[in-house]
Scaffold this motif. Structure first.
Motif, PDB file in Angstrom:
ATOM      1  N   ILE A  74      -1.407  -6.367  13.065  1.00 17.58           N
ATOM      2  CA  ILE A  74      -1.764  -4.948  13.175  1.00 17.58           C
ATOM      3  C   ILE A  74      -2.356  -4.447  11.854  1.00 17.58           C
ATOM      4  O   ILE A  74      -3.377  -3.747  11.833  1.00 17.58           O
ATOM      5  CB  ILE A  74      -0.537  -4.112  13.572  1.00 17.58           C
ATOM      6  N   LEU A  75      -1.728  -4.805  10.737  1.00 15.76           N
ATOM      7  CA  LEU A  75      -2.206  -4.331   9.441  1.00 15.76           C
ATOM      8  C   LEU A  75      -3.564  -4.930   9.096  1.00 15.76           C
ATOM      9  O   LEU A  75      -4.430  -4.240   8.536  1.00 15.76           O
ATOM     10  CB  LEU A  75      -1.185  -4.661   8.357  1.00 15.76           C
TER      11      LEU A  75
ATOM     12  N   GLY B 178     -11.242   0.058   6.513  1.00  7.88           N
ATOM     13  CA  GLY B 178     -11.533  -0.113   5.097  1.00  7.88           C
ATOM     14  C   GLY B 178     -10.399   0.269   4.173  1.00  7.88           C
ATOM     15  O   GLY B 178     -10.625   0.776   3.065  1.00  7.88           O
ATOM     16  N   VAL B 179      -9.176   0.035   4.619  1.00  7.13           N
ATOM     17  CA  VAL B 179      -8.005   0.315   3.797  1.00  7.13           C
ATOM     18  C   VAL B 179      -7.381  -0.998   3.339  1.00  7.13           C
ATOM     19  O   VAL B 179      -7.707  -2.072   3.851  1.00  7.13           O
ATOM     20  CB  VAL B 179      -6.959   1.156   4.566  1.00  7.13           C
ATOM     21  N   ILE B 180      -6.488  -0.895   2.376  1.00  6.51           N
ATOM     22  CA  ILE B 180      -5.696  -2.037   1.918  1.00  6.51           C
ATOM     23  C   ILE B 180      -4.254  -1.790   2.338  1.00  6.51           C
ATOM     24  O   ILE B 180      -3.661  -0.765   1.978  1.00  6.51           O
ATOM     25  CB  ILE B 180      -5.769  -2.183   0.392  1.00  6.51           C
ATOM     26  N   ALA B 181      -3.694  -2.692   3.129  1.00 10.89           N
ATOM     27  CA  ALA B 181      -2.293  -2.583   3.529  1.00 10.89           C
ATOM     28  C   ALA B 181      -1.427  -3.185   2.426  1.00 10.89           C
ATOM     29  O   ALA B 181      -1.494  -4.386   2.158  1.00 10.89           O
ATOM     30  CB  ALA B 181      -2.062  -3.300   4.854  1.00 10.89           C
TER      31      ALA B 181
ATOM     32  N   ILE C  87      -5.140   2.666  -0.158  1.00 10.57           N
ATOM     33  CA  ILE C  87      -3.982   1.828   0.146  1.00 10.57           C
ATOM     34  C   ILE C  87      -3.070   2.566   1.110  1.00 10.57           C
ATOM     35  O   ILE C  87      -2.798   3.757   0.942  1.00 10.57           O
ATOM     36  CB  ILE C  87      -3.208   1.487  -1.143  1.00 10.57           C
ATOM     37  N   VAL C  88      -2.597   1.871   2.128  1.00  7.38           N
ATOM     38  CA  VAL C  88      -1.595   2.435   3.039  1.00  7.38           C
ATOM     39  C   VAL C  88      -0.280   1.698   2.808  1.00  7.38           C
ATOM     40  O   VAL C  88      -0.252   0.484   2.605  1.00  7.38           O
ATOM     41  CB  VAL C  88      -2.038   2.344   4.515  1.00  7.38           C
ATOM     42  N   THR C  89       0.817   2.443   2.838  1.00  4.91           N
ATOM     43  CA  THR C  89       2.110   1.862   2.454  1.00  4.91           C
ATOM     44  C   THR C  89       3.250   2.690   3.043  1.00  4.91           C
ATOM     45  O   THR C  89       3.019   3.570   3.880  1.00  4.91           O
ATOM     46  CB  THR C  89       2.200   1.778   0.919  1.00  4.91           C
TER      47      THR C  89
END
Length: 281
Positions: free
Chosen positions: A260-261, A269-272, A246-248
Motif C-alpha cells: 500500500i505504501l 510522489g511522497v516518501i513513506a 514524507i508521510v508518517t
C-alpha cells in the motif's frame, strides 16, 4: 540539516502493545514491518519529541543523547513526551562525558511543562534539574536556538492543550516542516510561514489513516488531508521543485503494508517513512 525519522508509528506502535490483529501478528514475525513511537532527530543535537521508545532508538541507531541540546515537544502525550527518562540525565545515572551538553533546552506548551514537573519531582535531584532550560511556547512564535530558527503553528489534536507544529531551519537555509500530531487545520495558518520567509525543503505529514478516504477525525490525518495541505503550500510558494514530502505516524488500524505504501509513493510522489529513514536538506 540531517533529519532522521527514528520512530514512525502512532501511539500504540506496530505491533501495538496489546493487540493481536493480523497486522500486529505479522509485525511480530517480521522485523521489517515493525514501527516504534514518533521521534525525529536533527543533526544529532535536536529532537522533535522524546517518546517512551527514545531509549530503544538510541540503542538501535547508535545515538548518544549526551550531545542533545534542543528538544521540541509537540504535546504532552507519552508517545511524544516521556519525561521520566530525564531523571537519568545526572546523578549516579549519567557519568558526565566530555561530550555532554551542560544544558538541554526543552520547548513545549504549558501542559508539557506541567508533565515535566510531575514526572521528575520524585527522583530528579537539584543538580540534574539545573541542566534543563524549560521554555514555554505559544503558536505563531519564533525562537532562535543557536544556528536554528524555530517557528510554531497550532495543531488540532487535543482539547486539553494547545499542541504544536514546527518549522525548523538552520543558518537561514531551507527548513523542515513537522505536521503531526494534528487533524486538518486552518490552511490560513500557513500564511505565517510566508510572512516569516520560510522555504520548506522537507515536510512530514501525519498520515495515521494512510490512504483510507473513509476515515476523517479531528485528531489525525490521512493521505487525502495531506495532499490538501501540500496544495496549500504550493499555492503559497512555500516549497521548491525538489522538496521532499514524507508521510508518517502510521496506525496498525489502517494496515500500512509495504504494498500500500509503495503504491502511495508511486501515485502521489511522497516518501513513506520507516524507522531509520534519513534525509538531508
Amino acid at each position: 540539516m540531517k533529519i532522521r525519522f527514528l520512530g514512525t508509528a502512532a501511539a500504540e506502535g506496530i505491533p501495538a502493545v496489546f493487540c493481536n490483529c493480523e497486522v500486529c501478528e505479522a509485525a511480530r514475525r517480521d522485523k521489517a514491518l515493525r514501527r516504534s513511537r514518533s521521534q525525529v532527530y536533527i543533526d544529532d543535537v535536536m529532537s522533535v519529541d522524546f517518546p517512551s521508545d527514545a531509549y530503544m532508538h538510541a540503542v538501535e541507531h547508535g545515538l548518544d543523547y549526551s550531545g542533545l541540546k534542543y528538544l521540541l515537544v509537540t504535546h504532552s502525550h507519552m508517545d511524544h513526551f516521556y519525561a521520566h527518562d530525564f531523571c537519568l540525565r545526572g546523578s549516579k545515572y549519567s557519568r558526565n562525558s566530555k561530550f555532554l551538553e551542560k544544558t538541554l533546552t526543552v520547548l513545549g506548551n504549558s501542559e508539557v511543562m506541567d508533565v515535566f514537573d510531575e514526572c521528575t519531582r520524585r527522583e530528579m535531584d537539584e543538580e540534574t534539574a539545573s541542566g534543563f532550560e524549560l521554555v514555554r511556547i505559544e503558536p505563531f512564535g519564533e525562537y532562535v536556538l543557536g544556528p536554528y530558527r524555530v517557528l510554531t503553528l497550532p495543531a488540532v489534536h487535543s482539547p486539553r492543550e494547545q499542541c504544536m507544529l514546527f518549522y525548523v531551519e538552520k543558518d537561514g537555509g531551507r527548513g523542515y516542516l513537522h505536521l503531526y500530531d494534528t487533524g486538518p487545520f486552518d490552511l490560513k495558518n500557513l500564511d505565517f510561514l510566508v510572512e516569516k520567509g520560510a522555504v520548506v525543503g522537507a515536510v512530514a505529514f501525519d498520515c495515521t489513516f494512510v490512504a483510507d478516504k473513509s476515515k476523517n477525525a479531528a485528531r489525525h490525518m490521512g493521505l487525502p488531508d495531506d495532499l490538501l495541505i501540500r496544495d496549500a503550500l504550493a499555492e503559497r510558494g512555500l516549497f521548491a521543485a525538489d522538496t521532499k514530502f514524507i508521510v508518517t505516524h502510521f496506525s496498525h488500524n489502517s494496515a500500512p503494508s509495504a504494498k500500500i505504501l509503495a503504491q502511495m509513493e508511486c501515485d502521489y510522489g511522497v516518501i513513506a517513512a520507516y524507522d531509520g529513514l534519513t534525509i538531508e536538506i
